[in-house]
Design a protein around this motif. Structure first.
Motif, PDB file in Angstrom:
ATOM      1  N   SER A 271      -8.896   6.999 -12.358  1.00  0.00           N
ATOM      2  CA  SER A 271      -9.698   7.951 -11.432  1.00  0.00           C
ATOM      3  C   SER A 271      -9.151   9.319 -11.636  1.00  0.00           C
ATOM      4  N   ALA A 338     -17.532   5.509 -15.609  1.00  0.00           N
ATOM      5  CA  ALA A 338     -18.055   4.525 -16.349  1.00  0.00           C
ATOM      6  C   ALA A 338     -17.812   3.214 -15.649  1.00  0.00           C
ATOM      7  N   GLU A 363      -7.836  -5.889 -14.336  1.00  0.00           N
ATOM      8  CA  GLU A 363      -9.004  -6.165 -14.690  1.00  0.00           C
ATOM      9  C   GLU A 363      -9.083  -6.388 -16.305  1.00  0.00           C
TER      10      GLU A 363
HETATM   11  N1  UDP Z   1     -12.585   3.280 -12.853  1.00  0.00           N
HETATM   12  C1  UDP Z   1     -14.156   3.030 -13.435  1.00  0.00           C
HETATM   13  N2  UDP Z   1     -14.563   3.837 -14.156  1.00  0.00           N
HETATM   14  C2  UDP Z   1     -13.960   5.032 -14.708  1.00  0.00           C
HETATM   15  C3  UDP Z   1     -12.670   5.024 -14.440  1.00  0.00           C
HETATM   16  C4  UDP Z   1     -12.005   4.228 -13.635  1.00  0.00           C
HETATM   17  O1  UDP Z   1     -14.618   2.132 -12.768  1.00  0.00           O
HETATM   18  O2  UDP Z   1     -14.542   5.599 -15.375  1.00  0.00           O
HETATM   19  C5  UDP Z   1     -12.178   2.253 -12.061  1.00  0.00           C
HETATM   20  C6  UDP Z   1     -11.174   1.192 -12.726  1.00  0.00           C
HETATM   21  O3  UDP Z   1     -12.048  -0.020 -13.045  1.00  0.00           O
HETATM   22  C7  UDP Z   1     -10.256   0.780 -11.564  1.00  0.00           C
HETATM   23  C8  UDP Z   1     -10.240   2.169 -10.676  1.00  0.00           C
HETATM   24  O4  UDP Z   1     -11.473   2.972 -11.282  1.00  0.00           O
HETATM   25  O5  UDP Z   1     -10.895  -0.345 -10.654  1.00  0.00           O
HETATM   26  C9  UDP Z   1      -8.873   2.616 -11.147  1.00  0.00           C
HETATM   27  O6  UDP Z   1      -7.760   2.305 -10.583  1.00  0.00           O
HETATM   28  P1  UDP Z   1      -6.474   2.104 -11.433  1.00  0.00           P
HETATM   29  O7  UDP Z   1      -5.251   1.426 -10.201  1.00  0.00           O
HETATM   30  O8  UDP Z   1      -6.295   1.652 -12.668  1.00  0.00           O
HETATM   31  O9  UDP Z   1      -6.148   3.552 -11.408  1.00  0.00           O
HETATM   32  P2  UDP Z   1      -5.880   4.956 -10.548  1.00  0.00           P
HETATM   33  O10 UDP Z   1      -7.471   5.492 -10.801  1.00  0.00           O
HETATM   34  O11 UDP Z   1      -5.616   4.577  -9.119  1.00  0.00           O
HETATM   35  O12 UDP Z   1      -5.078   5.733 -11.209  1.00  0.00           O
END
Ligand code: UDP
Length: 471
Positions: A271, A338, A363
């Motif tokens: 994110s 995405a 994931e």
């Molecule tokens: N995510 C997503 N689409 C994007 C970027 C991130 O669906 O374009 C989701 C990803 O699948 C995950 C979450 O956002 O579930 C990110 O969590 P993570 O702990 O990996 O990283 P953070 O965003 O906390 O650094």
């Protein structure tokens, strides 16, 4: 007695809020009608986060689940903070009187308070109310081992980690290179947030026993806490928030439908990950030279005054001239959020260049996709080490931490080739990722290790329920 309630205290941000909510819902599923859930919602410090939180809550409320959301009054966010951890910790502290007021007036007994990773300063409130308190650790056991060991490390290592000689000793892990310590602890001068995990009644970790046996054993036998017993650890993961599939497949998924199995490398950076033009061009050159098919989720730098949130990428500004045209038959650059989980579930995806956020890593493991970690912020450098050196599910990539985590085109090209076909390292990572996929799925099935941990947590919560204040 009325049904005891478990009070969840999340912080905002998809990776934290959704993960804690989902673990709460799994707990409800295990406990049957023996427990209910109450979620305390702190007012979000930015409009962006407030909108995100509201959307999640609307979805949950519409799902008909027995979850009660209690919105806490708005508070003024601090203005003079140093790091993001301190910022969040200070907001949490300002919320403490509101948290106390809500818990004291709950109409049902309190089975326990489950605090997000960032909220352990609220232990003072729950201790005062004599309510059992747990922490939900959104990261992994390796990171927990490091955090429990941190107070002793601060004494043993008189300099900054990056200036120390040799490796950092974390029981349960191979020697940890100083370049792999989590970002929030790399500056001793920063009056950072003090984590208080060791004082809780239990630590719920989003991992599975099969994934991190050695780190979990080191925590359990007190080797990370100077011989003192650590709180009981409940590895209940992988907790992954799956949404129902949309009616119309997303454009990225439709593009993947036209690709052959395991032929596409996905690049996506959480994110908060974004790139400015010099790095984006380097990635483009690396991908082009690798010859592999790719799906690249690219976000641009935050807008002025837009905090730390990436913007939708302006591809004309970020990418080299002619890149999209030259790669149009084998690549898709997606310039905004995405559906990462749906993408990772697609058979066409054969490898994942990830920032290594723990949700993204789980994931990927859930679908057996090997990774090449490119850490950017938070604890991702430690996660990269865990994925490569502990779990063996990822190929290493040279990320220049002192150059704002820069990766040269030639290095990305090498890592992508290794991940997607290449040599022994890639082959082993693919094999190990498949094993971990099976381990993750077995762990959460009835009879699996995470299923059992959830059961034992639900029993501990039920038995520990207390009547608080006026209820
Ligand atoms: N995510 C997503 N689409 C994007 C970027 C991130 O669906 O374009 C989701 C990803 O699948 C995950 C979450 O956002 O579930 C990110 O969590 P993570 O702990 O990996 O990283 P953070 O965003 O906390 O650094």
């Amino acid at each position: 007695m009325a049904t005891p309630t478990v009070v969840l205290v999340p912080v905002w941000g998809a990776g934290h809020l959704m993960s804690l909510l989902d673990s709460g819902k799994r707990l409800l599923a295990r406990a049957g009608r023996a427990l209910s859930l109450t979620v305390l919602v702190m007012s979000a410090p930015t409009e962006h986060l407030a909108a995100e939180v509201a959307a999640h809550i609307r979805r949950e409320e519409a799902s008909g689940l027995d979850v009660r959301f209690v919105h806490l009054p708005a508070v003024e966010p601090p203005t003079d903070w140093v790091g993001i951890e301190e910022f969040v910790s200070r907001i949490v502290q300002v919320n403490a009187p509101h948290v106390r007021a809500v818990i004291s007036s709950l109409p049902s007994p309190v089975a326990g308070v489950v605090l997000d990773f960032f909220c352990t300063t609220l232990l003072d409130v729950s201790r005062d109310l004599a309510v059992p308190t747990y922490v939900y650790f959104t990261s992994n056991a390796a990171m927990l081992a490091f955090m429990l060991r941190l107070p002793a490390l601060h004494e043993e290592v008189p300099v900054e980690f990056e200036e120390m000689e040799g490796a950092v000793d974390v029981p349960g892990l191979p020697p940890l290179p100083p370049s792999s310590v989590p970002t929030p602890v790399t500056d001793k001068k920063n009056p950072n947030y003090t984590w208080r995990f060791a004082e809780t009644d239990g630590i719920i970790v989003n991992t599975a026993a099969e994934l991190e046996q050695s780190a979990l054993a080191a925590i359990a036998n007190g080797r990370c806490t100077r011989g003192a017993r650590a709180p009981k650890v409940y590895p209940i993961g992988p907790v992954i928030s799956f949404a129902p599939p949309p009616e119309q497949p997303h454009e990225c998924v439709r593009w993947l439908d036209a690709q052959s199995p395991a032929s596409v490398v996905l690049l996506c950076f959480g994110s908060g990950g974004f790139f400015a033009a010099p790095q984006a061009r380097e990635i483009a050159h690396g991908l082009e030279r690798s010859g592999h098919r790719f799906l690249w989720v690219l976000r641009g730098p935050p807008a002025p005054g837009g905090g730390r949130h990436p913007t939708d990428a302006n591809l004309a500004e970020l990418l080299p001239d002619g890149f999209l045209d030259r790669t149009k038959d084998r690549g898709l650059v997606w310039p905004t959020w995405a559906p990462q989980k749906e993408i990772l579930a697609h058979a066409a995806v054969g490898g994942f260049v990830t920032h290594g956020g723990w949700n993204s890593s789980l994931e990927s493991l859930w679908h057996g996709v090997p990774m090449a970690p490119w850490p950017l912020y938070a604890e991702q450098h430690t996660n990269a080490f865990t994925l490569v050196a502990v779990m063996g599910v990822a190929v290493a990539m040279k990320v220049e931490r002192k150059r704002d985590n820069f990766v040269e085109a030639v290095e990305l090209e090498r890592a992508v080739k290794e991940l997607m076909g290449g040599g022994e390292e890639g082959r082993k990572a693919r094999e190990k990722a498949k094993e971990m996929k099976a381990a993750c799925r077995n762990a959460v099935e009835e009879g699996g290790s995470s299923y059992a941990a959830l059961q034992s947590l639900s029993e501990a919560l039920y038995k520990g329920a207390v009547v608080v204040g006026t209820n």
